[in-house]
Scaffold this motif. Structure first.
Motif, mmCIF file in Angstrom:
data_model
loop_
_atom_site.group_PDB
_atom_site.id
_atom_site.type_symbol
_atom_site.label_atom_id
_atom_site.label_comp_id
_atom_site.label_asym_id
_atom_site.label_seq_id
_atom_site.Cartn_x
_atom_site.Cartn_y
_atom_site.Cartn_z
ATOM 1 N N LEU A 199 -51.071 -19.969 -0.849
ATOM 2 C CA LEU A 199 -51.572 -21.292 -1.197
ATOM 3 C C LEU A 199 -50.463 -22.273 -1.538
ATOM 4 C CD1 LEU A 199 -54.644 -20.278 -3.392
ATOM 5 C CD2 LEU A 199 -54.652 -20.992 -1.004
ATOM 6 N N VAL A 200 -49.255 -21.774 -1.818
ATOM 7 C CA VAL A 200 -48.144 -22.666 -2.158
ATOM 8 C C VAL A 200 -47.820 -23.626 -1.022
ATOM 9 C CG1 VAL A 200 -47.108 -21.055 -3.790
ATOM 10 C CG2 VAL A 200 -46.430 -20.963 -1.386
ATOM 11 N N ARG B 108 -40.667 -18.881 -7.519
ATOM 12 C CA ARG B 108 -40.999 -18.439 -6.164
ATOM 13 C C ARG B 108 -40.131 -19.157 -5.137
ATOM 14 N NH1 ARG B 108 -46.024 -17.446 -3.085
ATOM 15 N NH2 ARG B 108 -45.307 -17.190 -0.934
ATOM 16 N N TYR B 109 -39.955 -20.459 -5.321
ATOM 17 C CA TYR B 109 -39.184 -21.235 -4.340
ATOM 18 C C TYR B 109 -37.706 -20.848 -4.357
ATOM 19 C CZ TYR B 109 -37.647 -25.183 -1.560
ATOM 20 O OH TYR B 109 -37.100 -25.964 -0.575
ATOM 21 N N GLY C 285 -40.366 -17.118 1.952
ATOM 22 C CA GLY C 285 -41.752 -16.685 1.807
ATOM 23 C C GLY C 285 -42.691 -17.831 1.493
ATOM 24 N N TRP C 286 -42.119 -19.046 1.411
ATOM 25 C CA TRP C 286 -42.908 -20.254 1.116
ATOM 26 C C TRP C 286 -43.544 -20.727 2.417
ATOM 27 C CZ3 TRP C 286 -42.924 -22.489 -3.880
ATOM 28 C CH2 TRP C 286 -43.613 -23.697 -3.990
ATOM 29 N N THR C 287 -44.645 -20.122 2.767
ATOM 30 C CA THR C 287 -45.254 -20.388 4.069
ATOM 31 C C THR C 287 -46.734 -20.044 4.032
ATOM 32 O OG1 THR C 287 -45.276 -19.681 6.385
ATOM 33 C CG2 THR C 287 -44.545 -18.071 4.786
ATOM 34 N N SER C 288 -47.472 -20.597 4.981
ATOM 35 C CA SER C 288 -48.894 -20.263 5.097
ATOM 36 C C SER C 288 -49.115 -18.982 5.900
ATOM 37 C CB SER C 288 -49.647 -21.418 5.772
ATOM 38 O OG SER C 288 -49.160 -21.607 7.086
ATOM 39 N N LYS C 289 -48.039 -18.449 6.461
ATOM 40 C CA LYS C 289 -48.103 -17.209 7.254
ATOM 41 C C LYS C 289 -49.215 -17.289 8.313
ATOM 42 C CE LYS C 289 -48.576 -14.182 3.985
ATOM 43 N NZ LYS C 289 -48.649 -12.859 3.319
ATOM 44 N N SER C 290 -49.073 -18.229 9.198
ATOM 45 C CA SER C 290 -50.098 -18.434 10.226
ATOM 46 C C SER C 290 -50.291 -17.183 11.069
ATOM 47 C CB SER C 290 -49.708 -19.597 11.137
ATOM 48 O OG SER C 290 -50.638 -19.738 12.185
ATOM 49 N N SER C 291 -51.553 -16.852 11.300
ATOM 50 C CA SER C 291 -51.894 -15.684 12.129
ATOM 51 C C SER C 291 -52.666 -16.118 13.374
ATOM 52 C CB SER C 291 -52.714 -14.686 11.313
ATOM 53 O OG SER C 291 -53.876 -15.315 10.795
#
Length: 227
Positions: free
Chosen positions: A204-205, A27-28, A34-40
């Protein structure tokens, strides 16, 4: 012990951990952005504030409790003069509230994802899977702990699950330690296995992301714009 359990508790954890590690690296390497918490947060703040804070503090306390209960042998506590009854009382008094706080936080975040149209619109399949599996892990853990606490002849996981886990980590698996473990704890562990299986493909990564770059990053200067 059934025929499948020696494989389930002695071999499968290593297959799962190999899958976990290889998938994380894949994945990394393949999707570094895409290694993110994708804050909303910019889409909705109020429910996120309550849910995220409760979940993160609760799950951190639960994690510390698991380390203290499973990775530290019972003899260490006894050598410090801590009686088994005292340990179990403190573990239940601290573990159940921590689990309930984590559950409340996760429930708020799930409701937020379902009830807020903008959050629902940007939610991926991985987001839903991560949330549902996390809830399953927390609920099964709380159920097993509560049932054990209510049982006068309670089961001591420090003499079964603890040695089993430490044996896995030292590459000396002893699946027989899991033979007499109550089914509630086994279900909780299986749900944890499921979490490890899906973990690398979800947000979760971000728990492995440590912003060390900020320590050497130059200051960002903001200046008033003059006409």
């Amino acid at each position: 012990m059934s025929r499948i359990e020696p494989f389930l508790w002695g071999v499968f954890p290593y297959i799962l951990l190999t899958w976990f590690a290889v998938s994380l690296v894949w994945r990394y390497v393949r999707r570094p952005f895409g290694w993110t918490s994708k804050s909303s947060e910019f889409l909705e703040k109020r429910m996120l504030k309550w849910g995220s804070v409760a979940f993160h503090y609760g799950i951190l306390a639960v994690f510390c409790g698991h380390v203290a209960g499973l990775l530290v042998p019972a003899d260490v506590y006894r050598s410090l003069g801590i009686r088994d009854e005292t340990y179990h009382l403190v573990a239940v008094a601290g573990g159940l509230p921590a689990g309930l706080i984590a559950l409340a936080g996760a429930a708020i975040l799930l409701v937020r994802r379902v009830a807020v149209p903008r959050i629902r619109a940007v939610s991926s399949a991985g987001d839903w899977v991560a949330m549902i599996v996390l809830l399953l892990v927390i609920v099964t853990g709380l159920a097993a702990t509560a049932a054990n606490a209510a049982n006068p002849a309670h089961f001591d996981y420090r003499t079964t699950i603890g040695p089993w886990l430490r044996g896995l980590l030292t590459f000396r698996p002893r699946p027989e330690w899991m033979a007499d473990v109550p089914v509630g704890f086994k279900i909780h562990i299986l749900m944890s296995f499921l979490l490890y299986a899906v973990f690398p493909f979800t947000r979760l990564v971000h728990v492995f992301s440590v912003p060390l770059g900020y320590l050497k990053r130059r200051y960002v200067l903001y200046r008033r714009r003059t006409s």
